[in-house]
Design a protein around this motif. Structure first.
Motif, PDB file in Angstrom:
ATOM      1  N   ASN A  64     -94.240  31.586 -92.279  1.00  0.00           N
ATOM      2  CA  ASN A  64     -93.132  31.036 -91.479  1.00  0.00           C
ATOM      3  C   ASN A  64     -93.278  29.527 -91.310  1.00  0.00           C
ATOM      4  OD1 ASN A  64     -90.800  30.962 -90.003  1.00  0.00           O
ATOM      5  ND2 ASN A  64     -91.577  32.115 -88.263  1.00  0.00           N
TER       6      ASN A  64
ATOM      7  N   ALA B 153     -90.274  27.429 -89.605  1.00  0.00           N
ATOM      8  CA  ALA B 153     -90.214  27.304 -88.148  1.00  0.00           C
ATOM      9  C   ALA B 153     -91.232  26.298 -87.649  1.00  0.00           C
ATOM     10  CB  ALA B 153     -90.448  28.673 -87.495  1.00  0.00           C
TER      11      ALA B 153
ATOM     12  N   ASN C  10     -89.908  22.821 -85.980  1.00  0.00           N
ATOM     13  CA  ASN C  10     -90.178  22.571 -84.573  1.00  0.00           C
ATOM     14  C   ASN C  10     -90.834  21.207 -84.371  1.00  0.00           C
ATOM     15  OD1 ASN C  10     -89.076  24.885 -83.455  1.00  0.00           O
ATOM     16  ND2 ASN C  10     -90.930  26.078 -83.784  1.00  0.00           N
TER      17      ASN C  10
END
Length: 731
Positions: free
Chosen positions: A439, A442, A446
């Motif tokens: 992932n 993400a 972020n």
């Protein structure tokens, strides 16, 4: 029995400061005159103006105490009562408009006691306005009570002259026992709260912090409340002892008491309907609306509370949002998100960039022998849906906790890990390097998002947003021997054949197995003890992949830091780079001080200066953060290279230009791999049939979600990747 005090009507609006607290030769207005910096020249009313005011059904205990500017228009004052010394600026025949609220300039249907009113203000239906200084073009409409006491502290935890120190306001951060309590004050930074709450055994520091706070504010009685220029307050019930900056917007609040609300033209603060806020500091650019309850709290700049959120005995860092849920006794560093009514957070230290999902519960089950303990989580803590975590627990940076009820305390030292409770196996599983493997979109997005959304105007504390930073990289370096030891012990326990891997201890065996990518490691049950407060072991999965990724990231981070370090122009020259390394090697222990990463050695120096006689106010103390940051980029480079040497188990003298060239070339490959992983991890969402089944076509999906190829972050990521690769290739 309620004690009702009866006094002569002619004393209403006077004797604001008790006689014993007035300096010799000073009157009760001496501080008010200092506060009022409008520059308006006041005069007494003439007979014609008094006649007009009386005709307009106005009353005053003494018309000589109603002072006005030369541009005062008495026709714009109707049906009001004045007591004490009231001074009014210019009133012109016009109206002010804000968000479709259109109100004529003037003072109507109100009771005003001892106030200074700026130019072209609107006061309408304010039942009780006492001891306030209003700026220019302020709008007050439909307010039940707005008053200031002579001992107002405006949310600061100070003690005024003649007061018992026992009434001081404290915030009980990090646990429910009050053992880490701090004094709130205007301008409080996350680093201030952390240092104060952390170093409890340093009594000299604790005493000095109280003294600095007390010295930073005037303890004299008699300060008036203030409302800055162009602020709007409408349809509110009680506002008491509140200092409000300029350009604020307050509507429909139930109760605001003992607060400072910072606001400015560049960063307006807002308080909305149904809010009840008591004993707090609200920094500039904050948004608080729709039934929020907050008591003994501090909000750093550009943070938000909304939709019934409850914030009690807590500090909320910059650029954070809490909606609906309840947060108690917590210290939260910048960029925290919590959006769900069934999320609960108590007695915690969150080091920033955190996100509490729906149903996530941290602490406060109240079935133990005492109050909740503490939870400490590194940057990037993400407890997922319906997670229940027990105190005391500790998590490394960028840990994500999967759905489940975790029955015992946890101490997870591996960064970038997915933690899950495998009920059917009766054990906790930890997957290190989860973010890189599955992932990365993400994780990378972020980091970009937090930096883009940092709206602070005064960036006194430099914040670290990158997921590869001294704290997380040091944890990866520390994780390698932990993984090696776990592999070696589990290999021995499984009674597998270690021939071909001569070793003196289990950690050495594990390292050789991982270096050789022995396939038996992938099928091995690898467990550790001491990570959960139970008799069952904790399982680590994907160890071989994680070990390889951690090493790759440590190497890439070292090159990235050197390439980005502006003082090394010839980053391709190993001799220039080697000059960054101190001799002997430095021991690093990075501390997250409110989102700013500082080595322990520098932090100790900062604290020593904090305790010195040179620091008397928080303004002086805050300059220490910038001083601590001056060497940050150099420290990062030095630390990254030492991490590289430690990971490789070599000395600087053993390295050469050929080795550095190899690292630079490998960094190009790693940067491209990272960019590809970002894309692929996002692409999975577009290829997942269960995500696509709600759309009739790919065109509909792309219209709703946005297409993968036009994703702005992915486009930016590709540009950044190309820029890095081109810079390294042109060395």
């Amino acid at each position: 029995m309620n004690q009702i005090k009866r006094s002569p009507i002619h004393s209403l609006g006077y004797d604001f400061i008790p006689q014993q607290f007035l300096p010799n030769g000073a009157d009760e207005y001496y501080l008010r005159n200092v506060q009022n910096r409008s520059g308006i020249a006041y005069r007494q009313l003439n007979a014609m103006e008094i006649e007009i005011l009386v005709r307009n059904r106005n009353q005053s205990d003494d018309w000589n105490k109603l002072l006005v500017s030369d541009e005062f228009n008495p026709e714009l004052v109707k049906n009001c009562k004045f007591f004490g010394l009231v001074r009014i600026g210019k009133l012109e025949a016009c109206y002010l408009e804000y968000h479709n609220l259109r109100m004529p300039v003037g003072i109507y249907n109100s009771t005003i006691i001892s106030c200074d009113l700026g130019d072209n203000i609107v006061i309408d239906n304010v039942h009780y306005l006492s001891h306030y200084i209003l700026g220019n073009e302020v709008i007050l409409v439909n307010v039940n009570e707005m008053s200031t006491t002579n001992h107002a502290k405006f949310g600061n935890g100070i003690v005024k002259d003649g007061e018992d120190p026992g009434i001081r306001i404290w915030m009980e951060l990090c646990n429910e026992n009050g053992g880490r309590k701090v004094i709130p004050f205007s301008g409080m930074l996350p680093g201030d709260a952390w240092i104060w709450s952390k170093f409890r055994t340093d009594t000299d520091l604790q005493e000095k912090l109280v003294a600095i706070t007390q010295n930073s504010f005037d303890t004299r009685r008699g300060y008036y409340g203030k409302v800055g220029d162009r602020s709007i307050i409408k349809n509110c019930l009680i506002i008491k002892d509140v200092w409000i900056g300029s350009d604020a917007y307050i509507k429909g609040a139930n109760k605001l008491k003992n607060l400072t609300i910072h606001s400015s033209p560049e960063a307006s603060s807002q308080v909305g309907e149904g809010c009840e806020l008591v004993n707090g500091i609200i920094s500039e650019g904050c948004r608080i609306f729709y039934g929020v309850k907050a008591v003994r709290f501090a909000m750093a700049s550009h943070s938000q509370l909304k939709y019934g959120a409850r914030l009690i005995n807590s500090y909320l860092g910059n650029n954070s949002t809490i909606s609906c849920c309840e947060v108690l006794n917590s210290l939260i560093f910048p960029s925290h998100e919590q959006h769900h009514n069934n999320s609960f957070l108590c007695a915690s230290l969150l080091n920033g960039q955190s996100n509490m999902a729906a149903g996530a519960t941290v602490g406060s089950n109240h079935n133990s022998r005492g109050a909740d303990g503490e939870l400490i989580a590194g940057r990037g803590f993400w407890p997922g849906l319906c997670v229940s975590v027990k105190h005391n627990s500790r998590f490394a940076t960028f840990n994500i906790v999967a759905k489940g009820d975790y029955p015992a305390e946890l101490d997870i030292p591996l960064p970038f890990s997915l933690i899950s409770h495998q009920v059917h196996l009766n054990r906790i599983q930890v997957m290190p390097a989860y973010w890189f493997l599955y992932n990365l979109y993400a994780l990378a997005r972020n980091a970009w998002k937090y930096k883009e959304r940092d709206k602070r105007i005064e960036k006194i504390q430099p914040l670290e947003f990158d997921y590869l930073a001294p704290d997380s990289v040091q944890e990866m370096v520390d994780a390698l021997p932990l993984l090696e030891l776990a592999v070696g012990k589990s290999f021995i326990h499984a009674d597998l054949d270690p021939s071909g891997y001569p070793f003196q201890h289990a950690g050495e065996l594990g390292r050789k197995l991982l270096e050789s990518k022995d396939p038996r490691v992938d099928s091995l049950l690898i467990t550790v003890e001491g990570w959960e407060n139970s008799k069952r072991p904790v399982e680590i999965i994907k160890v071989s992949a994680a070990w390889q990724v951690f090493r790759r990231m440590i190497e890439f981070y070292a090159v990235q830091c050197v390439v980005q370090y502006g003082e090394i122009e010839k980053f391709g020259d190993w001799e220039s780079v080697k000059g960054l390394l101190p001799s002997p090697a430095r021991q690093w222990n990075w501390k997250n001080v409110g989102g700013q990463l500082i080595p322990a050695e520098a932090l100790n120096e900062l604290i020593s200066k904090l305790k010195s006689d040179q620091i008397q106010t928080w303004t002086e103390a805050h300059a220490l953060y910038e001083n601590a940051n001056q060497n940050y980029n150099h420290w990062k480079c030095t630390h990254s290279l030492q991490c590289l040497l430690e990971m490789r188990n070599v000395k600087a003298s053993d390295l050469c230009q050929a080795f550095w060239d190899e690292l630079l070339n490998e960094a190009v490959n790693t940067r491209q791999w990272l960019s590809d992983q970002v894309y692929l991890s996002r692409k999975k969402d577009y290829a997942n049939p269960f995500r696509n089944m709600v759309y009739d076509s790919a065109e509909e999906r792309d219209l709703i979600l946005g297409s993968l190829e036009t994703n702005s972050f992915l486009l930016q990521e590709r540009q950044d990747c190309e820029a890095f690769i081109n810079k390294v290739k042109l060395r």
